[in-house]
Enzyme design. Sequence first.
Site, PDB file in Angstrom:
ATOM      1  CD1 TRP A 165       9.255  -0.191   0.284  1.00 24.60           C
ATOM      2  CD2 TRP A 165      11.066  -0.029  -1.076  1.00 24.60           C
ATOM      3  NE1 TRP A 165       8.962   0.740  -0.673  1.00 24.60           N
ATOM      4  CE2 TRP A 165       9.964   0.804  -1.774  1.00 24.60           C
ATOM      5  CE3 TRP A 165      12.177  -0.331  -1.816  1.00 24.60           C
ATOM      6  CZ2 TRP A 165      10.243   1.499  -2.763  1.00 24.60           C
ATOM      7  CZ3 TRP A 165      12.222   0.313  -3.180  1.00 24.60           C
ATOM      8  CH2 TRP A 165      11.369   1.515  -3.488  1.00 24.60           C
ATOM      9  CE  LYS A 440      -1.186   3.711  -1.453  1.00 27.45           C
ATOM     10  NZ  LYS A 440      -0.326   4.180  -2.657  1.00 27.45           N
ATOM     11  CG  ASP A 442       1.520   4.165   2.952  1.00 22.22           C
ATOM     12  OD1 ASP A 442       1.902   3.153   3.249  1.00 22.22           O
ATOM     13  OD2 ASP A 442       1.845   4.957   2.043  1.00 22.22           O
ATOM     14  CB  CYS A 488      -0.700   0.854   1.499  1.00 17.70           C
ATOM     15  SG  CYS A 488       0.942   1.667   0.828  1.00 17.70           S
ATOM     16  CG  ASP A 510       5.863   1.495  -2.709  1.00 19.40           C
ATOM     17  OD1 ASP A 510       4.734   1.645  -2.898  1.00 19.40           O
ATOM     18  OD2 ASP A 510       6.386   1.965  -1.603  1.00 19.40           O
TER      19      ASP A 510
END
Length: 690
Positions: A165, A440, A442, A488, A510
Amino acid sequence: MNRTFIIETKNTLYCFDADGNGVLRHLYHGKKAKKEDFEVIGERDYNSPSGGLDDIFEEYSVFGSTRYRNTAFKCEYADKCRDSVFKFKSSEQTENRLDVTLLDEAYNIELVLTYEYSLESDIITRYVTVKNKSDGDLILDKIASAEISLPGENAYDITNTIGSWGSEFQLTKEKLKNGTLTFQSVKGITGHTNSPFVAMSQNATEDFGDVYFASLGYGGNFKIEVQRDFRGRTRCIAGISDFDFRYVVKAGEEFTTPKIYFGYYNGFGAMSNDMSRFAVKNILPKSFAEKELPVLYNSWEATTFKVSTEGQKTLAKTAAELGCELFVMDDGWFGARNDDNAGLGDWQVNPEKFPNGIDELIGYVNELGMDFGLWFEPEMVNPDSDLFRAHPDWTYHYDTRVPCLSRNQLVLNLTRDDVKEFVFSSMDEMLKNHNIRYIKWDMNRPFSEIGASNLENQRELWVRHTMAVYEVADRLKAKYPYLQLEACASGGGRGDFGALNHFDMVWTSDNTDPLDRLDIQRGYSFAYPIKTMRAWVTDWNRDSRPVPLAFRFNVSMQGSLSIGSDLTKLTEEEKNEYKKYIALYKEIRHTVQFGDMYRLKNIANDDFYAANYVNENKTEAVVFICASANSLHNKLSKSVKVKGLDENYNYEIDFGKEKSVFSGSFLMNRGLDVNLNGALDSKIWKIKKV
Ligand code: DGJ
């Protein structure tokens, strides 16, 4: 009698044959050579199976016989036999497609190897279909999309990405001298650890050298194995991972693997650009593939979960003033979603945050001239949600195990039709009733406790889940042709050609620190089209390590420019700068999103970064230059040779403050000096044919 198969692409030939025993032998992949000679080589001793099947380069190896290495295919027949013998049965070839059928005669099972190609690019698309024509079940333990054989006996450099991440797409290259290198995901989605592509190269730079590239059109558990044996033969097998994989193909049914896109190139630059052009034409969803993507504003970093009509309106007003074309409200708008502990699954507008409903905000955004977009995480549920309270059995789970939470959430079992329908309708309801033109999508946790008791064969869940996501995305796009979808997964965890066949773009990471982004974006540009790379200008590290706004824009303008800053904090002077850069981006957007991209310099090797983009007919280009954070080295002058221009054209370069005219040959061969004014300085050169 050998049967020779030749595939011709723009610059390459790909060749294999079926030998006298019906075994498919790989013969060649590389620059064009005289086709007739491949008939001769097939008849000679090249690649002969004298040492057994373990020694040769096969087009698609199957488990069994004298193969003592990883193979592309493994199955179990109804009588428990696990030894496969597939022999050439028939073939059909047209200008753009070759199907070769292999038959395991004892069981009446066929494998069809399909190749699609054209003279427009060097990408060959491959996939495999297994047809169970027997009257018993066929259990698949492994079915790769392709096996790729690399010429010669010298070791190859193998490139993939590593990451986690916030540090996605970090390119990594190592020489494979011996053994097997594996890049994979076993998390249920592509994730951040490795990418489902591989480049296998020898003496390669951006401009020259042998590069074999393959990229999977699949974003579930994947596996790319590159093996080198003691003879120096390098083979790559890529496809759905065999980790906890088992798929039952019933009598009369068939199973087709995901596609793999692969090609041979001279240099990494040609590889990236051909793959990108191919993807825009052939992989991305048709509705937006050829359209420029809008400059969007996303409110996540400004508000996190604290969304409200007034707060979003304030941001929207400024976003429109600055030139944004689309306003996306991120997490927090639904259910009891005030932090990441609750609400996922309850896709109804939160009445406290939006007392008059969401249309008040959408109407306002539309009046400002922007489209409206919304965030969903449709595959997930928080245990603290109405959805979970009503349907505790809708997640993957085992009754005997305590489910592991990750970000306080569980994965919905999309292999159930009712759950899949719920996922579709939760977004459909919002799209049907409101003017929402962008989602979006996710996905913020890997799978665990993967029980799916609805399935006869539970190990199919990995594949079935991935396919369900694609199916829902396709249904939404079919019903709402104007809908843009962004993939995402905690940042860039769904950046792959599986997603990009159904979603128009990817949230890259991110981590919006501009210096870190240079590496992340460089890795992304290696394999995926630039236009699909969403890149936000934000306030990240504004206080702890301030980076000039010019630099932040410079970096984000190298992809699909987006804004994520807290716009309520901008001074008038900053607003004017935002306006200036957004307007500039609109001028160069076509070249950035659809042009060829050249990675010129990078901070690790050159202590500064440079890349340039050139439009299709070489009449416009743009160069981005960024100094590192090292002020010592950036006082020295640097030089940049632009790539991809036409040597015979003259170009005017707009340096911002002054303009000059140079020939393409000068810009490409001699290049220009660039004086960086210390750490984190940056330049944008706009180039136009005169
Ligand atoms: C993870 C994403 O990567 C972020 O951009 C944001 O959408 C958050 N999730 C919201 O929870």
